[in-house]
Design an enzyme around this catalytic site. Structure first.
Site, PDB file in Angstrom:
ATOM      1  N   GLY D  11       0.816  -1.206   0.000  1.00 19.53           N
ATOM      2  CA  GLY D  11       0.000   0.000   0.000  1.00 19.53           C
ATOM      3  C   GLY D  11       0.851   1.259   0.000  1.00 19.53           C
ATOM      4  CB  SER D  12      -0.235   4.738  -0.391  1.00 17.71           C
ATOM      5  OG  SER D  12       0.303   6.023  -0.334  1.00 17.71           O
ATOM      6  N   GLY D  15       6.510   1.880   2.336  1.00 19.25           N
ATOM      7  CA  GLY D  15       7.968   1.949   2.300  1.00 19.25           C
ATOM      8  C   GLY D  15       8.597   1.258   1.099  1.00 19.25           C
ATOM      9  CG  ASP D  37       4.637   6.699  -7.444  1.00 22.86           C
ATOM     10  OD1 ASP D  37       3.406   6.531  -7.449  1.00 22.86           O
ATOM     11  OD2 ASP D  37       5.295   6.823  -6.395  1.00 22.86           O
TER      12      ASP D  37
END
Lengths: 177, 177, 177, 177
Positions: D11-12, D15, D37
């Site tokens: 998940g966002s 890390g 990204d």
């Protein structure tokens, strides 16, 4: 008495900027955030690599020249003036000169009410986070981890080695009056 | 008399930040550069989208709240204090309030010697450069192109429509004493 | 026949990335954008300053090593594969090797339909824009302005010296089928 | 058999990107790094806020449209083609669709040798790191923490809740052949 400024001091990759953003999120009033990075961004590009400006050696050692020092002094006075004018200001600093760096701030601060915070991180952990951030100059985190705290006097210290930024920020916020 | 500050005013995508970097390159002394962008970066993230902070509508219209205005006033005082302390400072501003915005600066400036510079760019050209920069909020350039200059008094105006940033910077630099 | 790729070639600060963003805005279909910058971002940080990676000398001269070349070849094949798989792709390149660089792409392209675009900018103007961008390595724009075009064959050339990015993009878009 | 790709899913704010940079530092060969990204950066700006592109709601919920899905499929094929062409590639992904997202990769991978890595982080810790990063859309970390792992099959899982990026990277590197 109202805390007008929070000054965080710690080595590169100790986690200061994360704590600053968390402080801005958890403190009820709006705080302005500045620091050595925003100051360096304000310098002419040509001062990034000159004797009068800032130089970062291949091993991460940082040296600054006379022009840098003069502009930094004026910048410090200006940031303190923002606090005097009513803004609450949090500063993210790297005291390469230890106690001498703190004294440069104290000279400008006068009776402004400051909360001094030391941000510690075990050297090996900071060095690992430096790798994770992808910075190209490795070695700054290790070189700075201890030297920036030499002789500096704090109201409070936090250690990011095993504590998250948000928890450190909450500890600091509890000392803000 | 020595020029202590240069304040550039112009709409979004008029080319102010390019001119600032060129000024820092061509002026013989080192100048610190700040502006509305560095001020907004200093704000808490939560003020980016709240009534008390700054809001950018889908059409690019910008509105600011009371907390923003109070912090901005303190920030202006601090930047002026840097100039009084001996730093030469160039400012990159967007006077959304036209003459009223300029007066906010003048109130703080006192007898500090300022060179006021209007940065113009034809609305359609600025709008095209906004597309080229890839900003997601389109429309700011057009909306701001004229309104930011309403009632503002300059020592000098430059127009980036057909003139490069470096040439504009050289024109401005020739007026710095 | 449908244009599957647009490959822009030009020196540093010639204005390629601005044209790419304008192309993505004006072309009716969605186009993916990649380029030498996104490729370099994908490399390990340690290859930024090693004999096997990329090195930028103080005067802006760029040299690349064997590892860089091998990864670049695989990256080119991958980008061409995206086009074969149906994505329309615009590439922002700097052909440091002139015709030899173009041949590396042609080898991978096979029968993919490409629009080759040369992006020119007078050396002195590109050098000025380099200052305006605040890049720290000055000299790349001048060094690369002509050499990247040596022996390269284009379908179309644009010149950003006196023409805005958006206008250049519209000229290019008119050649996309 | 040589590991050709490493695909990290989490998940966002779990890390992943820190682990990717550490992997690029500790693995002896050079690895290219891509991810969701870099894919989103390659999209036209106009797809950032349209039904056909990607939309991030105020609470952090992400939805994507048909154009996004089609371009993503081509992008996946291209990235796999880079690995087939000899580049070693590490991918930083957020499987919003859980097992269905993994299958989209598997369809393209064929016999490419992949090390699948789950990157976990306790939801509350990830949410705190989201605040520390200063992202403006809060809530993504919590929303995604568990859902991205639903039905996904890994060779290896790491947990950043109490383990540094560099240590996680070393664990992963030990599984690379």
């Amino acid at each position: 008495m109202t805390t007008q400024m929070i000054i965080l001091n710690g080595g590169s990759s100790a986690g200061k900027s994360g704590i600053v953003r968390c402080l801005q999120a958890v403190l009820p009033d709006p705080w302005l955030a500045f620091g050595v990075d925003s100051f360096v961004d304000a310098l002419p590009a040509k001062m990034q690599a000159s004797d009068a400006g800032i130089e970062i050696a291949a091993d991460g050692r940082v040296s600054v020249g006379a022009d840098f020092r003069a502009l930094e002094e004026a910048w410090i006075e200006g940031v303190v003036a923002m606090a005097r004018a009513g803004a609450r200001v949090v500063i993210d600093e790297v005291f390469l000169g230890g106690a001498a760096s703190q004294q440069r701030w104290q000279k400008a601060l006068g009776d402004v009410d400051v909360l001094w915070v030391g941000v510690r991180c075990e050297s090996s952990v900071a060095a690992g986070r430096e790798v994770a951030r992808g910075d190209r100059v490795h070695g700054m985190a290790s070189l700075q981890a201890d030297v920036v705290h030499e002789g500096v006097i704090y109201d409070l210290e936090v250690d990011t080695t095993h504590t998250e930024s948000l928890a450190c920020a909450r500890t600091i916020a509890a000392h803000v009056s």
